[in-house]
Design an enzyme around this catalytic site. Structure first.
Site, short mmCIF file in Angstrom:
data_model
loop_
_atom_site.label_atom_id
_atom_site.label_comp_id
_atom_site.label_asym_id
_atom_site.label_seq_id
_atom_site.Cartn_x
_atom_site.Cartn_y
_atom_site.Cartn_z
N ASP A 185 71.49 47.47 55.96
CA ASP A 185 71.92 47.99 54.67
C ASP A 185 73.43 48.24 54.78
O ASP A 185 73.99 48.25 55.89
CB ASP A 185 71.14 49.29 54.40
N ASP B 26 75.64 50.65 52.22
CA ASP B 26 76.07 52.01 51.88
C ASP B 26 75.33 53.03 52.73
O ASP B 26 74.10 53.02 52.83
CB ASP B 26 75.83 52.29 50.40
#
Length: 297
Positions: free
Chosen positions: A96, A98
């Site tokens: 991922d 953020d």
């Protein structure tokens, strides 16, 4: 019986007492624990021990992981990793972005320019806990950006900081001949330069719509949600000829759950409780490069 699983312990306080407690928990859980090896790191400690499990099936391993998690040994976390993954000649690491690859939530940085940071942060937090539909919440959050000049994207790029150890983690995987990918519910306009600087093999995020030099408050095309993250993991692994059991996924929020569940090992990085509860392993310190020790890189 040969060793079939490795216990990798890592944290800011990996003590002999804690390791002895871990050994006791593993033994009670049916494992034969071979002697530990310590790996040096000036920021945190790592200890690795080979295990012989009578039941090294997915169910047996999941059961032992639960036993270790419930023991709540303080000072460090422990990942139980199949040796087939650690010794694989080629692996795929997918992360991922953020609050995982980078320290911030980009949508919140953008919303600050519209005077809506706190409002958007509350929605982001609820979405990452799994309390809101991610796609609906993303559309609602992006809507507050309508009318902002497109130049704010460049300003936000300068605010973004990689997580500690992120560059080192990517470099280590790449140097060892592995594949590194990221998939994000964030935005291509922010991710593209980061992907280029790190030399990522694959990357995908959402596209902010820009018309006449301003953000419209919309994203183009299908949203990268939790189902899409798993889809990209499977597509990229297949394209590289890498078995799913040789993939490593890292994330922090509810929209990462499908990806974490599908990978050979899913790692929760400073994650929400709902994610930590179901991930195969957790890293609860700021150093993302601990992933390399889990993966045997």
């Amino acid at each position: 019986m040969t060793s079939n699983v490795t216990a990798v312990s890592y944290g800011l306080n990996v003590t002999p007492t804690g390791l002895e407690q871990l050994r006791s928990v593993l033994t009670t859980g049916g494992a034969r624990v071979l002697p530990e090896n310590s790996l040096g790191d000036e920021r945190y400690q790592v200890s690795v021990a080979e295990l012989e499990l009578p039941d090294a099936t997915a169910a047996g391993l999941a059961g032992l992981r639960r036993v270790v998690a419930e023991a709540s040994i303080s000072g460090f976390d422990t990942a139980l990793v199949p040796n087939g993954l650690r010794s694989a000649g080629r692996k795929l690491l997918i992360m991922d972005v953020d609050s995982t690859l980078i320290q911030q939530e980009v949508i919140e940085l953008l919303a600050a320019y519209a005077g809506k940071r706190e409002e958007v942060a509350a929605v982001t937090e609820a979405a990452m806990r799994g309390e809101l539909d991610f796609t609906q919440s993303l559309h609602a959050r992006v809507q507050v950006l309508a009318g902002l000049p497109a130049d704010v994207v460049h300003s936000v790029r300068r605010e973004v900081k990689l997580s500690e150890g992120a560059a080192e983690l990517v470099a280590a995987f790449k140097a060892a001949g592995h594949v590194v990918a990221v998939v994000s519910g964030g935005f291509n306009q922010i991710l593209e330069p980061i992907a280029g600087e790190l030399g990522l093999d694959y990357w995908q995020a959402n596209e902010l719509e820009i018309v006449d030099g301003a953000l419209t408050g919309k994203v183009l095309g299908a949203v990268v949600d939790r189902a899409a993250k798993e889809k990209y993991l499977r597509e990229w692994a297949a394209a590289e000829g890498i078995a799913m059991e040789h993939t490593v996924a890292v994330g922090d929020g509810a929209n990462d759950l499908d990806m974490l569940g599908a990978a050979g090992i899913g790692i929760a990085f400073n994650a929400k409780p709902a994610v930590r509860a179901v991930a195969d392993a957790a890293i609860n310190m700021p150093y993302l490069d601990a992933v390399r020790h889990v993966a045997g890189v």
